[in-house]
Design an enzyme around this catalytic site. Structure first.
Site, mmCIF file in Angstrom:
data_model
loop_
_atom_site.group_PDB
_atom_site.id
_atom_site.type_symbol
_atom_site.label_atom_id
_atom_site.label_comp_id
_atom_site.label_asym_id
_atom_site.label_seq_id
_atom_site.Cartn_x
_atom_site.Cartn_y
_atom_site.Cartn_z
ATOM 1 N N THR A 1 41.750 7.076 -175.564
ATOM 2 C CA THR A 1 40.573 6.215 -175.579
ATOM 3 C C THR A 1 39.396 7.069 -176.017
ATOM 4 O O THR A 1 39.333 8.252 -175.668
ATOM 5 C CB THR A 1 40.293 5.604 -174.196
ATOM 6 O OG1 THR A 1 38.942 5.128 -174.138
ATOM 7 C CG2 THR A 1 40.466 6.625 -173.092
ATOM 8 N N CYS B 1 36.555 3.057 -181.173
ATOM 9 C CA CYS B 1 37.161 2.487 -179.971
ATOM 10 C C CYS B 1 38.588 2.190 -180.371
ATOM 11 O O CYS B 1 38.818 1.614 -181.446
ATOM 12 C CB CYS B 1 36.438 1.223 -179.519
ATOM 13 S SG CYS B 1 37.283 0.357 -178.188
#
Length: 231
Positions: free
Chosen positions: A83, A197
């Site tokens: 992430t 992202c």
């Protein structure tokens, strides 16, 4: 082959993309029945998401530090945090383990510089777009100029990530909103766009725009494959 340590589940939708990309990368390099050696710890994203929006980054760090220690104990030779946003606590995680951390911003920056890109637009969560842990690393360590959308656009990008993409929802209207923002970033001087992202690539792919896109999931996974096979 080294064992790749993965901190996943943030969200699990993007972790599946990591798992697929890494295994495809190993198979492409080695052929046959080869697949990656992986030690994966998948967290409950509901806990992380709540703490993120409460601003309790110390607690998120503690959760991921415990997970990282488990991954190391499971035999991982290096660690990747699957992430972008949780690289905000990368230094705390790195300090609690003895294996190397493969940082997503480093992998992305190296690819940008290899391609001669010096000015980029950045899309991601509000935390990634607004705080310095990611932008600052790109600019300070690699000399890359980073442009982010305006406040209203950042709100749109952030909302789509959490209310749609992390829930597995792909909305064509949201894709168009993203493409409009990408076009504006290009008009402001961005030579390329970082999909900062790990869920964004589920919505926007290179086929949707002429502006070069840098998918951080794909780049991070490729860097993991290279490191796993490094002698």
């Amino acid at each position: 082959m080294k064992t790749i340590g993965m901190l996943g589940g943030m969200s699990w939708e993007s972790t599946t993309s990591y798992y697929k990309a890494i295994n495809e990368g190993i198979k492409a390099k080695l052929g046959g029945f080869h697949s990656a050696k992986i030690a994966l710890y998948s967290v409950d994203f509901a806990e992380i998401e709540t703490l993120q929006h409460q601003g309790d980054w110390q607690k998120t760090a503690e959760i991921l530090m415990d997970a990282a220690r488990s991954v190391e104990a499971g035999g991982a030779d290096f660690l990747m945090i699957c992430t972008n946003t949780m690289h905000k606590v990368a230094s705390e995680i790195e300090a609690c383990i003895s294996i190397p951390l493969l940082h997503i911003a480093d992998a992305t920056a190296k690819q940008l510089l290899a391609d001669g890109v010096k000015t980029v637009g950045l899309l991601g969560t509000a935390f990634t777009m607004e705080q310095d842990f990611y932008k600052g690393r790109l600019s300070d360590k690699y000399g890359i100029n980073v442009i982010v959308p305006d406040s209203e656009q950042r709100e749109v990008v952030h909302k789509v990530i959490y209310s749609e993409l992390c829930q597995g929802t792909i909305n064509h209207c949201s894709r168009q909103q993203y493409l409009d923002i990408i076009e504006q970033l290009q008009q402001q001087g961005a030579e390329a766009i970082i999909l900062g992202c790990t869920e964004i690539a589920l919505l926007v792919q290179q086929e949707h725009t002429a502006v070069p896109l840098y998918d951080t999931t794909e780049i991070h996974a490729a860097a993991a494959v290279a490191l796993a096979l490094q002698k």
